[in-house]
Write a protein that holds these residues in place. Structure first.
Motif, PDB file in Angstrom:
ATOM      1  N   GLN A 174       1.041  -1.258  -0.027  1.00  0.00           N
ATOM      2  CA  GLN A 174       0.044  -0.008   0.176  1.00  0.00           C
ATOM      3  C   GLN A 174       1.078   1.251  -0.048  1.00  0.00           C
ATOM      4  OE1 GLN A 174      -2.693  -0.469   3.303  1.00  0.00           O
ATOM      5  NE2 GLN A 174      -4.029  -1.762   2.318  1.00  0.00           N
ATOM      6  N   TRP A 175       1.847   1.390   0.938  1.00  0.00           N
ATOM      7  CA  TRP A 175       2.713   2.385   0.898  1.00  0.00           C
ATOM      8  C   TRP A 175       3.486   2.526  -0.323  1.00  0.00           C
ATOM      9  CZ3 TRP A 175       2.092   6.647   3.386  1.00  0.00           C
ATOM     10  CH2 TRP A 175       1.654   6.465   4.896  1.00  0.00           C
ATOM     11  N   LEU A 176       3.888   1.350  -1.125  1.00  0.00           N
ATOM     12  CA  LEU A 176       4.551   1.516  -2.328  1.00  0.00           C
ATOM     13  C   LEU A 176       3.641   2.097  -3.479  1.00  0.00           C
ATOM     14  CD1 LEU A 176       6.883   0.872  -4.190  1.00  0.00           C
ATOM     15  CD2 LEU A 176       5.943  -1.389  -4.390  1.00  0.00           C
ATOM     16  N   LEU A 177       2.499   1.675  -3.538  1.00  0.00           N
ATOM     17  CA  LEU A 177       1.542   2.098  -4.399  1.00  0.00           C
ATOM     18  C   LEU A 177       1.178   3.815  -4.221  1.00  0.00           C
ATOM     19  CD1 LEU A 177      -0.941  -0.818  -5.026  1.00  0.00           C
ATOM     20  CD2 LEU A 177       0.546  -0.087  -6.724  1.00  0.00           C
ATOM     21  N   TYR A 178       0.904   3.829  -2.846  1.00  0.00           N
ATOM     22  CA  TYR A 178       0.668   5.111  -2.394  1.00  0.00           C
ATOM     23  C   TYR A 178       1.556   6.234  -3.085  1.00  0.00           C
ATOM     24  CZ  TYR A 178      -1.094   9.168   0.251  1.00  0.00           C
ATOM     25  OH  TYR A 178      -1.415  10.550   0.636  1.00  0.00           O
ATOM     26  N   ASP A 179       2.564   5.861  -2.634  1.00  0.00           N
ATOM     27  CA  ASP A 179       3.736   6.840  -2.719  1.00  0.00           C
ATOM     28  C   ASP A 179       4.256   6.955  -4.159  1.00  0.00           C
ATOM     29  OD1 ASP A 179       4.212   8.424  -0.211  1.00  0.00           O
ATOM     30  OD2 ASP A 179       5.746   6.966   0.573  1.00  0.00           O
ATOM     31  N   SER A 180       4.132   5.836  -4.876  1.00  0.00           N
ATOM     32  CA  SER A 180       4.510   5.870  -6.314  1.00  0.00           C
ATOM     33  C   SER A 180       3.439   6.661  -7.141  1.00  0.00           C
ATOM     34  CB  SER A 180       4.333   4.225  -6.850  1.00  0.00           C
ATOM     35  OG  SER A 180       5.347   3.534  -6.195  1.00  0.00           O
ATOM     36  N   PHE A 181       2.183   6.783  -6.449  1.00  0.00           N
ATOM     37  CA  PHE A 181       1.126   7.640  -7.149  1.00  0.00           C
ATOM     38  C   PHE A 181       1.576   9.049  -6.918  1.00  0.00           C
ATOM     39  CE2 PHE A 181      -2.844   9.919  -7.296  1.00  0.00           C
ATOM     40  CZ  PHE A 181      -3.191   9.739  -8.582  1.00  0.00           C
ATOM     41  N   LYS A 182       1.891   9.331  -5.818  1.00  0.00           N
ATOM     42  CA  LYS A 182       2.106  10.740  -5.348  1.00  0.00           C
ATOM     43  C   LYS A 182       3.506  11.107  -6.172  1.00  0.00           C
ATOM     44  CE  LYS A 182       2.081  12.085  -1.177  1.00  0.00           C
ATOM     45  NZ  LYS A 182       2.446  12.086   0.382  1.00  0.00           N
ATOM     46  N   VAL A 183       4.597  10.402  -6.337  1.00  0.00           N
ATOM     47  CA  VAL A 183       5.637  10.880  -6.920  1.00  0.00           C
ATOM     48  C   VAL A 183       5.258  11.048  -8.467  1.00  0.00           C
ATOM     49  CG1 VAL A 183       7.769   9.918  -8.060  1.00  0.00           C
ATOM     50  CG2 VAL A 183       7.147   9.856  -5.514  1.00  0.00           C
ATOM     51  N   TYR A 184       4.426  10.128  -9.023  1.00  0.00           N
ATOM     52  CA  TYR A 184       3.869  10.010 -10.499  1.00  0.00           C
ATOM     53  C   TYR A 184       3.232  11.468 -10.841  1.00  0.00           C
ATOM     54  CZ  TYR A 184       1.289   9.187 -14.867  1.00  0.00           C
ATOM     55  OH  TYR A 184       0.652   9.373 -16.000  1.00  0.00           O
ATOM     56  N   VAL A 185       2.373  11.960  -9.780  1.00  0.00           N
ATOM     57  CA  VAL A 185       1.852  13.136 -10.092  1.00  0.00           C
ATOM     58  C   VAL A 185       2.625  14.511  -9.728  1.00  0.00           C
ATOM     59  CG1 VAL A 185      -0.556  12.067  -9.929  1.00  0.00           C
ATOM     60  CG2 VAL A 185       0.306  13.011  -7.860  1.00  0.00           C
ATOM     61  N   GLY A 186       3.913  14.165  -9.238  1.00  0.00           N
ATOM     62  CA  GLY A 186       4.651  15.276  -9.045  1.00  0.00           C
ATOM     63  C   GLY A 186       4.869  15.866  -7.635  1.00  0.00           C
ATOM     64  N   LEU A 187       4.325  14.844  -6.677  1.00  0.00           N
ATOM     65  CA  LEU A 187       4.278  15.230  -5.257  1.00  0.00           C
ATOM     66  C   LEU A 187       5.446  14.391  -4.768  1.00  0.00           C
ATOM     67  CD1 LEU A 187       0.543  14.909  -4.521  1.00  0.00           C
ATOM     68  CD2 LEU A 187       1.720  17.070  -4.443  1.00  0.00           C
ATOM     69  N   PRO A 188       6.097  14.967  -3.545  1.00  0.00           N
ATOM     70  CA  PRO A 188       6.879  14.359  -2.630  1.00  0.00           C
ATOM     71  C   PRO A 188       6.443  13.046  -1.877  1.00  0.00           C
ATOM     72  CG  PRO A 188       6.234  16.122  -1.375  1.00  0.00           C
ATOM     73  CD  PRO A 188       5.561  16.299  -2.823  1.00  0.00           C
ATOM     74  N   ALA A 189       7.136  11.988  -1.831  1.00  0.00           N
ATOM     75  CA  ALA A 189       6.833  10.698  -1.167  1.00  0.00           C
ATOM     76  C   ALA A 189       6.491  11.250   0.200  1.00  0.00           C
ATOM     77  CB  ALA A 189       7.903   9.766  -1.192  1.00  0.00           C
ATOM     78  N   THR A 190       5.748  10.295   1.009  1.00  0.00           N
ATOM     79  CA  THR A 190       5.462  10.707   2.642  1.00  0.00           C
ATOM     80  C   THR A 190       6.836  10.562   3.319  1.00  0.00           C
ATOM     81  OG1 THR A 190       3.456   9.350   2.003  1.00  0.00           O
ATOM     82  CG2 THR A 190       3.967  10.127   4.281  1.00  0.00           C
ATOM     83  N   GLY A 191       6.836  11.485   4.225  1.00  0.00           N
ATOM     84  CA  GLY A 191       7.962  11.471   4.980  1.00  0.00           C
ATOM     85  C   GLY A 191       8.785  12.455   4.692  1.00  0.00           C
ATOM     86  N   HIS A 192       8.469  13.373   3.741  1.00  0.00           N
ATOM     87  CA  HIS A 192       9.030  14.639   3.092  1.00  0.00           C
ATOM     88  C   HIS A 192       9.171  15.748   4.171  1.00  0.00           C
ATOM     89  CE1 HIS A 192      10.868  17.479   0.242  1.00  0.00           C
ATOM     90  NE2 HIS A 192       9.828  18.413   0.448  1.00  0.00           N
TER      91      HIS A 192
END
Length: 324
Positions: A306-324
């Motif tokens: 879940q964290w892999l998919l969630y952060d991959s999506f965030k990075v894909y749309v131009g957002l920083p990964a969680t924990g930034h």
């Protein structure tokens, strides 16, 4: 009905992001804007709906063994028995799982990002930085409280269908109709309190442990997150998520057992307290840990994915990964 409910909640978010996704995000999403929270909400759907659905065969056997520990001697025996049984399926409950956990993921991740920002602003930058864990815990608890209200009807249908042989319902709509015909809408929410008792500690552990674990990983690696590639960042997200999942499984397992037992055994005129007392009297403390090994393996993998998919999506749309 269930499909229309899911569509009505997810389509506005999808439509809002469609132009940006089609154009590979030419405009950067502003942090903490409405588009930011919409992206996080959609990321939560992507993270939770498919991952929970993918482990349905494992979840099915786990739930049945929680209700009746003597039903199958092992997961493999359980799957073999189910495959040989006419009218049964190792994917029993997958429809309710997908709808329920897509809605839950939307609320859990979207509201978490919202409450994390809101509570940080409320206490001030200095306090928020000094007591990050407290902010994570408060934000995740608030998010899960709301997310479970959306999840509960579908969790009730899922568990009722999975723990009845032959399965109680042939579809989500069939389960919805059968339960409400006998118990009304309230019947879909009879497991809400145990669900909160399972999911809120689970999510508090999941988010706080993840954030702290990711921070420690980057400290160990010796460079800030910004200096790593998106692929490396999402790799750290998976590792941090898997570690967090192990803790989640242990913290929430007794309540997970109780949710399964209450959904299958609680009568319409029985209070939650009376049902819990009756069930505990039957199974005792040891019974609350039936299936823990399976759940650690399942939840660890699930949380990491879940964290892999969630952060991959965030990075894909131009957002920083969680924990930034």
């Amino acid at each position: 009905m269930s499909k229309n409910l899911a569509d009505s909640l997810t389509h506005p978010i999808k439509d809002k992001l469609q132009d940006k996704l089609n154009n590979r995000m030419p405009d950067k999403i502003e942090l903490f804007s409405r588009d930011y929270y919409a992206a996080c909400t959609l990321g939560g759907i992507i993270a939770c709906g498919p991952t929970h659905s993918s482990v349905t065969p494992l979840d099915l056997v786990k739930c049945r063994r929680q209700v009746n520990s003597s039903l199958y001697k092992s997961n493999i025996e359980g799957w073999k028995t189910i495959l040989r049984t006419s009218g049964d399926s190792i994917f029993t409950g997958i429809g309710a799982t997908f709808i329920g956990y897509s809605l839950q993921g939307a609320g859990k991740y979207g509201f978490y990002e919202y409450f994390k920002k809101t509570y940080s602003d409320l206490v001030g930058e200095k306090v928020a930085n000094n007591y990050k864990t407290g902010v994570y815990l408060a934000a995740s608890a608030s998010a899960e409280f709301l997310a479970d209200i959306a999840l509960c009807p579908f969790e009730t249908i899922k568990v009722k269908t999975q723990t009845t042989i032959p399965p109680y319902a042939t579809s989500v709509l069939d389960g919805w109709r059968k339960i409400t015909a006998v118990e009304g809408i309230g019947g879909l929410y009879k497991g809400l309190v145990p669900l909160w008792c399972r999911q809120i500690p689970y999510t508090m552990t999941k988010f706080a442990t993840f954030e702290l674990t990711v921070s420690k990983i980057y400290e160990y690696l010796g460079k800030p997150m910004d200096e790593y590639t998106p692929l490396q960042q999402t790799g750290v997200s998976f590792l941090g998520g898997y570690i967090a999942g192990i803790f989640c499984a242990i913290v929430s397992h007794p309540a997970d057992v109780m949710v399964s037992k209450i959904t299958s055994e609680k009568t319409a005129d029985e209070s939650i307290g009376a049902a819990i007392s009756k069930i505990y009297g039957k199974i005792g403390f040891g019974g609350l840990w039936n299936g823990i090994a399976v759940r650690i393996a399942m939840v660890g993998t699930l949380t990491g994915a879940q964290w892999l998919l969630y952060d991959s999506f965030k990075v894909y749309v131009g957002l920083p990964a969680t924990g930034h």
